[in-house]
Design a protein around this motif. Structure first.
Motif, PDB file in Angstrom:
ATOM      1  N   THR A  86      25.103  25.707   0.515  1.00 32.01           N
ATOM      2  CA  THR A  86      25.127  24.831   1.687  1.00 32.01           C
ATOM      3  C   THR A  86      25.412  25.640   2.948  1.00 32.01           C
ATOM      4  O   THR A  86      24.801  25.412   4.000  1.00 32.01           O
ATOM      5  CB  THR A  86      26.181  23.720   1.517  1.00 32.01           C
ATOM      6  OG1 THR A  86      25.847  22.927   0.365  1.00 32.01           O
ATOM      7  CG2 THR A  86      26.219  22.808   2.743  1.00 32.01           C
TER       8      THR A  86
ATOM      9  N   VAL B 270      16.507  25.091   1.187  1.00 29.28           N
ATOM     10  CA  VAL B 270      16.935  23.698   0.992  1.00 29.28           C
ATOM     11  C   VAL B 270      16.669  23.269  -0.446  1.00 29.28           C
ATOM     12  O   VAL B 270      17.505  22.612  -1.081  1.00 29.28           O
ATOM     13  CB  VAL B 270      16.209  22.755   1.978  1.00 29.28           C
ATOM     14  CG1 VAL B 270      16.449  21.286   1.602  1.00 29.28           C
ATOM     15  CG2 VAL B 270      16.694  22.993   3.403  1.00 29.28           C
TER      16      VAL B 270
ATOM     17  N   ARG C 268      19.240  24.897  -2.827  1.00 21.81           N
ATOM     18  CA  ARG C 268      20.540  24.229  -2.674  1.00 21.81           C
ATOM     19  C   ARG C 268      20.539  22.881  -3.397  1.00 21.81           C
ATOM     20  O   ARG C 268      21.499  22.524  -4.089  1.00 21.81           O
ATOM     21  CB  ARG C 268      20.839  24.055  -1.185  1.00 21.81           C
ATOM     22  CG  ARG C 268      22.213  23.442  -0.897  1.00 21.81           C
ATOM     23  CD  ARG C 268      22.112  21.943  -0.729  1.00 21.81           C
ATOM     24  NE  ARG C 268      23.434  21.323  -0.680  1.00 21.81           N
ATOM     25  CZ  ARG C 268      23.672  20.057  -0.985  1.00 21.81           C
ATOM     26  NH1 ARG C 268      22.688  19.272  -1.393  1.00 21.81           N
ATOM     27  NH2 ARG C 268      24.890  19.564  -0.914  1.00 21.81           N
ATOM     28  N   ASN C 269      19.457  22.133  -3.254  1.00 27.01           N
ATOM     29  CA  ASN C 269      19.395  20.808  -3.870  1.00 27.01           C
ATOM     30  C   ASN C 269      19.221  20.875  -5.382  1.00 27.01           C
ATOM     31  O   ASN C 269      19.653  19.965  -6.099  1.00 27.01           O
ATOM     32  CB  ASN C 269      18.275  19.985  -3.228  1.00 27.01           C
ATOM     33  CG  ASN C 269      18.646  19.511  -1.836  1.00 27.01           C
ATOM     34  OD1 ASN C 269      19.825  19.442  -1.495  1.00 27.01           O
ATOM     35  ND2 ASN C 269      17.649  19.184  -1.028  1.00 27.01           N
TER      36      ASN C 269
ATOM     37  N   LEU D  95      16.120  15.102   3.645  1.00 26.58           N
ATOM     38  CA  LEU D  95      15.786  16.423   4.173  1.00 26.58           C
ATOM     39  C   LEU D  95      14.819  17.144   3.236  1.00 26.58           C
ATOM     40  O   LEU D  95      13.875  17.806   3.689  1.00 26.58           O
ATOM     41  CB  LEU D  95      17.056  17.248   4.358  1.00 26.58           C
ATOM     42  CG  LEU D  95      16.885  18.641   4.972  1.00 26.58           C
ATOM     43  CD1 LEU D  95      16.332  18.550   6.390  1.00 26.58           C
ATOM     44  CD2 LEU D  95      18.217  19.396   4.973  1.00 26.58           C
ATOM     45  N   GLN D  96      15.046  16.994   1.937  1.00 23.69           N
ATOM     46  CA  GLN D  96      14.151  17.624   0.958  1.00 23.69           C
ATOM     47  C   GLN D  96      12.733  17.075   1.086  1.00 23.69           C
ATOM     48  O   GLN D  96      11.752  17.834   1.060  1.00 23.69           O
ATOM     49  CB  GLN D  96      14.672  17.380  -0.458  1.00 23.69           C
ATOM     50  CG  GLN D  96      13.843  18.053  -1.543  1.00 23.69           C
ATOM     51  CD  GLN D  96      13.930  19.559  -1.476  1.00 23.69           C
ATOM     52  OE1 GLN D  96      14.996  20.129  -1.646  1.00 23.69           O
ATOM     53  NE2 GLN D  96      12.806  20.221  -1.221  1.00 23.69           N
TER      54      GLN D  96
ATOM     55  N   GLY E 262      24.478  12.510  -0.056  1.00 17.34           N
ATOM     56  CA  GLY E 262      23.374  12.868  -0.936  1.00 17.34           C
ATOM     57  C   GLY E 262      22.043  12.322  -0.458  1.00 17.34           C
ATOM     58  O   GLY E 262      21.009  12.990  -0.573  1.00 17.34           O
TER      59      GLY E 262
ATOM     60  N   THR F  43      20.953  19.396  11.994  1.00 20.86           N
ATOM     61  CA  THR F  43      21.543  19.384  10.653  1.00 20.86           C
ATOM     62  C   THR F  43      22.302  20.674  10.383  1.00 20.86           C
ATOM     63  O   THR F  43      23.442  20.659   9.898  1.00 20.86           O
ATOM     64  CB  THR F  43      20.446  19.196   9.587  1.00 20.86           C
ATOM     65  OG1 THR F  43      19.752  17.964   9.826  1.00 20.86           O
ATOM     66  CG2 THR F  43      21.051  19.172   8.191  1.00 20.86           C
TER      67      THR F  43
ATOM     68  N   TYR G 145      21.092  11.917   2.526  1.00 20.51           N
ATOM     69  CA  TYR G 145      20.595  12.711   3.654  1.00 20.51           C
ATOM     70  C   TYR G 145      19.905  13.972   3.137  1.00 20.51           C
ATOM     71  O   TYR G 145      18.834  14.349   3.622  1.00 20.51           O
ATOM     72  CB  TYR G 145      21.743  13.087   4.587  1.00 20.51           C
ATOM     73  CG  TYR G 145      21.264  13.721   5.879  1.00 20.51           C
ATOM     74  CD1 TYR G 145      21.040  12.945   7.009  1.00 20.51           C
ATOM     75  CD2 TYR G 145      21.005  15.095   5.956  1.00 20.51           C
ATOM     76  CE1 TYR G 145      20.577  13.514   8.189  1.00 20.51           C
ATOM     77  CE2 TYR G 145      20.543  15.674   7.125  1.00 20.51           C
ATOM     78  CZ  TYR G 145      20.331  14.876   8.239  1.00 20.51           C
ATOM     79  OH  TYR G 145      19.861  15.444   9.400  1.00 20.51           O
ATOM     80  N   TRP G 146      20.524  14.613   2.143  1.00 19.03           N
ATOM     81  CA  TRP G 146      19.910  15.804   1.560  1.00 19.03           C
ATOM     82  C   TRP G 146      18.578  15.460   0.898  1.00 19.03           C
ATOM     83  O   TRP G 146      17.623  16.250   0.960  1.00 19.03           O
ATOM     84  CB  TRP G 146      20.850  16.441   0.547  1.00 19.03           C
ATOM     85  CG  TRP G 146      21.957  17.224   1.181  1.00 19.03           C
ATOM     86  CD1 TRP G 146      23.269  16.869   1.280  1.00 19.03           C
ATOM     87  CD2 TRP G 146      21.842  18.504   1.822  1.00 19.03           C
ATOM     88  NE1 TRP G 146      23.984  17.842   1.940  1.00 19.03           N
ATOM     89  CE2 TRP G 146      23.136  18.863   2.282  1.00 19.03           C
ATOM     90  CE3 TRP G 146      20.783  19.381   2.046  1.00 19.03           C
ATOM     91  CZ2 TRP G 146      23.387  20.059   2.950  1.00 19.03           C
ATOM     92  CZ3 TRP G 146      21.030  20.573   2.708  1.00 19.03           C
ATOM     93  CH2 TRP G 146      22.321  20.901   3.155  1.00 19.03           C
TER      94      TRP G 146
ATOM     95  N   THR H 244      28.965  15.383  -0.200  1.00 22.64           N
ATOM     96  CA  THR H 244      27.576  15.732  -0.468  1.00 22.64           C
ATOM     97  C   THR H 244      27.178  15.398  -1.893  1.00 22.64           C
ATOM     98  O   THR H 244      26.161  14.793  -2.159  1.00 22.64           O
ATOM     99  CB  THR H 244      27.366  17.238  -0.232  1.00 22.64           C
ATOM    100  OG1 THR H 244      27.759  17.543   1.102  1.00 22.64           O
ATOM    101  CG2 THR H 244      25.915  17.610  -0.434  1.00 22.64           C
TER     102      THR H 244
END
Length: 219
Positions: free
Chosen positions: A31, A168, A171-172, A125-126, A119, A107, A121-122, A4
């Motif tokens: 996460t 989310v 987390r990011n 998603l963000q 990364g 997810t 993908y995150w 990640t």
């Protein structure tokens, strides 16, 4: 999938090993939390979106059909579904929810099953949850001040989108290393519960004020 985040992504130049370890643990912890929020919140929102789609189909088939979520002049899915705002992209809005929350659920389940998302993908998603939150804000505004009615199933989607976006994002913030380099980012991350409560409180107040004449007539 690939890792990640990396130590380089997590920390700024010259970061101490202990700081890296603490940040890595924060990312792992968040996460896991996000995985549950995505799975549970996504499932609830998916069910609401699917139900709205079924109701919309019934209205197409029978214009006299009364949706199950028509409770009053204010709490009325039928009134909302009959407006142009209910299909802003040329098709019923709930179809966006079905597609989007299916991805969210997948997810969350993937993470719970042990997947380690890349990364990129995150980041995607963000972007997705941010756009969803912006769309929800617009829907809240139009429901209150343009349509003048509230769709109960839509409000379920609103209620689930908010924590998905917040968790989310937090987390990011940790995964990007911003919380170790910026006091503002750290303060935002630590205030996530306050943000959730504050936004919900504001929406409740707006609803109460906008439809006060109706609420007061019930007593």
């Amino acid at each position: 999938m690939s890792e990640t985040v990396t130590d380089h992504e997590n920390t700024g130049p010259g970061a101490e090993p202990d700081d890296r370890a603490l940040l890595a643990e924060a990312v792992r912890s968040w996460t896991r939390i996000v995985a549950w929020v995505l799975t549970v919140g996504g499932l609830v929102a998916f069910i609401a979106s699917f139900t709205l789609t079924v109701e919309k189909i019934e209205l197409f088939k029978n214009p006299d059909y009364i949706p199950s979520c028509n409770f009053s002049p204010v709490l009325s899915c039928g009134s909302v579904m009959a407006t142009p705002q209910a299909g802003v992209f040329g098709f019923p809005n709930p179809l966006l929810g079905i597609a989007g929350f299916a991805v969210v659920i997948t997810t969350g389940v993937a993470i719970l099953a042990g997947a380690r998302l890349a990364g990129w993908y995150w980041a995607g998603l963000q972007i997705g949850v941010t756009l969803a939150m912006a769309f929800v804000c617009w829907l809240i505004y139009t429901s209150l001040y343009t349509i003048g009615a509230l769709c109960p199933y839509c409000m379920v989607v609103w209620a689930m989108t908010l924590p998905i976006f917040v968790f989310v994002s937090v987390r990011n913030l940790h995964a990007s290393g911003l919380t170790s380099r910026s006091g503002l980012a750290l303060a935002v991350a630590r205030s996530h519960a306050l943000v959730l409560v504050g936004v919900v409180a504001v929406v409740i107040v707006l609803i109460a004020v906008r439809f006060w004449d109706y609420w007061s007539s019930l007593y």
